[in-house]
Design a protein around this motif. Structure first.
Motif, PDB file in Angstrom:
ATOM      1  N   MET A   1       0.821  -1.198   0.000  1.00 22.06           N
ATOM      2  CA  MET A   1       0.000   0.000   0.000  1.00 22.06           C
ATOM      3  C   MET A   1       0.862   1.257   0.000  1.00 22.06           C
ATOM      4  O   MET A   1       0.460   2.281  -0.496  1.00 22.06           O
ATOM      5  CB  MET A   1      -0.921  -0.020   1.220  1.00 22.06           C
ATOM      6  N   ALA A   2       2.072   1.176   0.554  1.00 21.50           N
ATOM      7  CA  ALA A   2       2.955   2.336   0.597  1.00 21.50           C
ATOM      8  C   ALA A   2       3.545   2.668  -0.764  1.00 21.50           C
ATOM      9  O   ALA A   2       4.059   3.766  -0.960  1.00 21.50           O
ATOM     10  CB  ALA A   2       4.065   2.104   1.610  1.00 21.50           C
ATOM     11  N   ASP A   3       3.465   1.731  -1.718  1.00 22.25           N
ATOM     12  CA  ASP A   3       4.063   1.972  -3.033  1.00 22.25           C
ATOM     13  C   ASP A   3       3.438   3.170  -3.735  1.00 22.25           C
ATOM     14  O   ASP A   3       4.145   3.940  -4.389  1.00 22.25           O
ATOM     15  CB  ASP A   3       3.935   0.731  -3.912  1.00 22.25           C
ATOM     16  N   ASP A   4       2.118   3.348  -3.602  1.00 23.90           N
ATOM     17  CA  ASP A   4       1.494   4.497  -4.254  1.00 23.90           C
ATOM     18  C   ASP A   4       1.904   5.804  -3.586  1.00 23.90           C
ATOM     19  O   ASP A   4       2.094   6.820  -4.248  1.00 23.90           O
ATOM     20  CB  ASP A   4      -0.025   4.353  -4.323  1.00 23.90           C
ATOM     21  N   LEU A   5       2.097   5.779  -2.283  1.00 26.65           N
ATOM     22  CA  LEU A   5       2.584   6.986  -1.593  1.00 26.65           C
ATOM     23  C   LEU A   5       4.002   7.312  -2.025  1.00 26.65           C
ATOM     24  O   LEU A   5       4.347   8.476  -2.242  1.00 26.65           O
ATOM     25  CB  LEU A   5       2.529   6.807  -0.076  1.00 26.65           C
ATOM     26  N   PHE A   6       4.845   6.283  -2.130  1.00 22.82           N
ATOM     27  CA  PHE A   6       6.214   6.496  -2.601  1.00 22.82           C
ATOM     28  C   PHE A   6       6.201   7.128  -3.988  1.00 22.82           C
ATOM     29  O   PHE A   6       6.921   8.095  -4.255  1.00 22.82           O
ATOM     30  CB  PHE A   6       7.000   5.185  -2.618  1.00 22.82           C
ATOM     31  N   ALA A  28       4.376  12.387   0.646  1.00 22.63           N
ATOM     32  CA  ALA A  28       2.972  12.145   0.323  1.00 22.63           C
ATOM     33  C   ALA A  28       2.321  11.495   1.529  1.00 22.63           C
ATOM     34  O   ALA A  28       2.896  10.593   2.142  1.00 22.63           O
ATOM     35  CB  ALA A  28       2.834  11.256  -0.905  1.00 22.63           C
ATOM     36  N   LEU A  29       1.146  11.980   1.864  1.00 28.38           N
ATOM     37  CA  LEU A  29       0.417  11.424   3.004  1.00 28.38           C
ATOM     38  C   LEU A  29      -0.936  10.919   2.551  1.00 28.38           C
ATOM     39  O   LEU A  29      -1.500  11.400   1.574  1.00 28.38           O
ATOM     40  CB  LEU A  29       0.268  12.463   4.115  1.00 28.38           C
ATOM     41  N   ARG A  30      -1.410   9.922   3.262  1.00 26.45           N
ATOM     42  CA  ARG A  30      -2.744   9.384   3.008  1.00 26.45           C
ATOM     43  C   ARG A  30      -3.575   9.612   4.266  1.00 26.45           C
ATOM     44  O   ARG A  30      -3.119   9.350   5.378  1.00 26.45           O
ATOM     45  CB  ARG A  30      -2.698   7.887   2.709  1.00 26.45           C
ATOM     46  N   THR A  31      -4.789  10.111   4.074  1.00 23.37           N
ATOM     47  CA  THR A  31      -5.686  10.306   5.204  1.00 23.37           C
ATOM     48  C   THR A  31      -6.414   9.003   5.514  1.00 23.37           C
ATOM     49  O   THR A  31      -6.394   8.059   4.723  1.00 23.37           O
ATOM     50  CB  THR A  31      -6.723  11.405   4.909  1.00 23.37           C
ATOM     51  N   ALA A  32      -7.070   8.987   6.652  1.00 23.40           N
ATOM     52  CA  ALA A  32      -7.821   7.804   7.063  1.00 23.40           C
ATOM     53  C   ALA A  32      -8.913   7.451   6.062  1.00 23.40           C
ATOM     54  O   ALA A  32      -9.260   6.281   5.912  1.00 23.40           O
ATOM     55  CB  ALA A  32      -8.416   8.034   8.454  1.00 23.40           C
ATOM     56  N   ASP A  33      -9.426   8.451   5.338  1.00 25.00           N
ATOM     57  CA  ASP A  33     -10.469   8.179   4.346  1.00 25.00           C
ATOM     58  C   ASP A  33      -9.917   7.965   2.930  1.00 25.00           C
ATOM     59  O   ASP A  33     -10.661   7.924   1.959  1.00 25.00           O
ATOM     60  CB  ASP A  33     -11.546   9.266   4.351  1.00 25.00           C
ATOM     61  N   GLY A  34      -8.587   7.830   2.798  1.00 22.95           N
ATOM     62  CA  GLY A  34      -7.975   7.460   1.530  1.00 22.95           C
ATOM     63  C   GLY A  34      -7.486   8.580   0.636  1.00 22.95           C
ATOM     64  O   GLY A  34      -6.884   8.323  -0.402  1.00 22.95           O
ATOM     65  N   GLY A  66      -8.787  19.342   6.017  1.00 22.37           N
ATOM     66  CA  GLY A  66      -8.162  18.614   7.108  1.00 22.37           C
ATOM     67  C   GLY A  66      -8.427  17.130   7.060  1.00 22.37           C
ATOM     68  O   GLY A  66      -8.999  16.606   6.109  1.00 22.37           O
ATOM     69  N   GLY A  67      -8.027  16.473   8.106  1.00 25.94           N
ATOM     70  CA  GLY A  67      -8.175  15.030   8.199  1.00 25.94           C
ATOM     71  C   GLY A  67      -7.062  14.442   9.032  1.00 25.94           C
ATOM     72  O   GLY A  67      -6.146  15.129   9.466  1.00 25.94           O
ATOM     73  N   HIS A  68      -7.167  13.160   9.237  1.00 28.17           N
ATOM     74  CA  HIS A  68      -6.200  12.419  10.033  1.00 28.17           C
ATOM     75  C   HIS A  68      -5.212  11.735   9.105  1.00 28.17           C
ATOM     76  O   HIS A  68      -5.611  11.086   8.133  1.00 28.17           O
ATOM     77  CB  HIS A  68      -6.935  11.384  10.893  1.00 28.17           C
ATOM     78  N   ILE A  69      -3.916  11.849   9.388  1.00 28.01           N
ATOM     79  CA  ILE A  69      -2.892  11.180   8.584  1.00 28.01           C
ATOM     80  C   ILE A  69      -2.828   9.721   9.003  1.00 28.01           C
ATOM     81  O   ILE A  69      -2.533   9.410  10.157  1.00 28.01           O
ATOM     82  CB  ILE A  69      -1.509  11.851   8.746  1.00 28.01           C
ATOM     83  N   ALA A  70      -3.082   8.827   8.066  1.00 26.27           N
ATOM     84  CA  ALA A  70      -3.007   7.394   8.320  1.00 26.27           C
ATOM     85  C   ALA A  70      -1.597   6.863   8.073  1.00 26.27           C
ATOM     86  O   ALA A  70      -1.129   5.973   8.777  1.00 26.27           O
ATOM     87  CB  ALA A  70      -4.014   6.644   7.461  1.00 26.27           C
ATOM     88  N   GLU A  71      -0.932   7.403   7.045  1.00 26.78           N
ATOM     89  CA  GLU A  71       0.449   7.033   6.750  1.00 26.78           C
ATOM     90  C   GLU A  71       1.076   8.096   5.870  1.00 26.78           C
ATOM     91  O   GLU A  71       0.380   8.878   5.224  1.00 26.78           O
ATOM     92  CB  GLU A  71       0.551   5.654   6.109  1.00 26.78           C
ATOM     93  N   LEU A  72       2.406   8.119   5.861  1.00 21.40           N
ATOM     94  CA  LEU A  72       3.139   9.147   5.134  1.00 21.40           C
ATOM     95  C   LEU A  72       4.417   8.537   4.569  1.00 21.40           C
ATOM     96  O   LEU A  72       5.025   7.686   5.223  1.00 21.40           O
ATOM     97  CB  LEU A  72       3.468  10.293   6.095  1.00 21.40           C
TER      98      LEU A  72
END
Length: 142
Positions: A1-6, A28-34, A66-72
């Motif tokens: 899943m991190a590949d798209d963020l990379f 690049a960051l992904r929020t909890a809602d994608g 805004g939003g919550h960062i799920a991963e970065l």
């Protein structure tokens, strides 16, 4: 899943404005809602008045409500596994939890290490700390 963020972080890194340090960074960051938000570093001749890639990505997040960062994910052209600087760690913590995944990437091979926000910033300054500090001031509201 991190590949798209990379991939998004790498694209952002290519847009970095880093004529002084020659150290382009993308995040690049992904929020909890994608939702995904990317950013690059932007330098200024008046060091240290530029901003980091993570700060830019967070700015895009805030501008979109805004939003919550799920991963970065963070990538730098000249470093194998670039970690966010201290200031960015605190900014990320504002929108993340201790268990939020932070992917440290190599520009050629992708994710080389994944850590948690709690590992990057174990003693985060939080809203609880701010409230406690404000309440200890003389004449603080009760």
């Amino acid at each position: 899943m991190a590949d798209d963020l990379f991939a998004k972080a790498k694209l952002a890194m290519r847009k970095a404005y880093a004529p002084y340090s020659r150290f382009p960074v993308g995040a690049a960051l992904r929020t909890a809602d994608g939702r995904i938000y990317a950013g690059c570093n932007v330098e200024s001749v008046s060091f240290p008045e530029g901003w980091c890639a993570e700060t830019t990505a967070i700015g895009h997040l805030v501008m979109d409500g805004g939003g919550h960062i799920a991963e970065l994910a963070v990538v730098a052209a000249n470093l194998n596994g670039c970690t966010p600087c201290g200031g960015c760690r605190q900014r990320i913590a504002e929108f993340a939890d201790a268990d939020t995944k932070i992917h440290l990437c190599n520009v050629d091979s992708g994710v080389v290490n994944t850590v948690t926000m709690g590992e990057l910033l174990p003693l985060v300054f939080s809203t609880d700390d701010l409230a406690q500090g404000l309440m200890s001031l003389p004449n603080a509201p009760s």
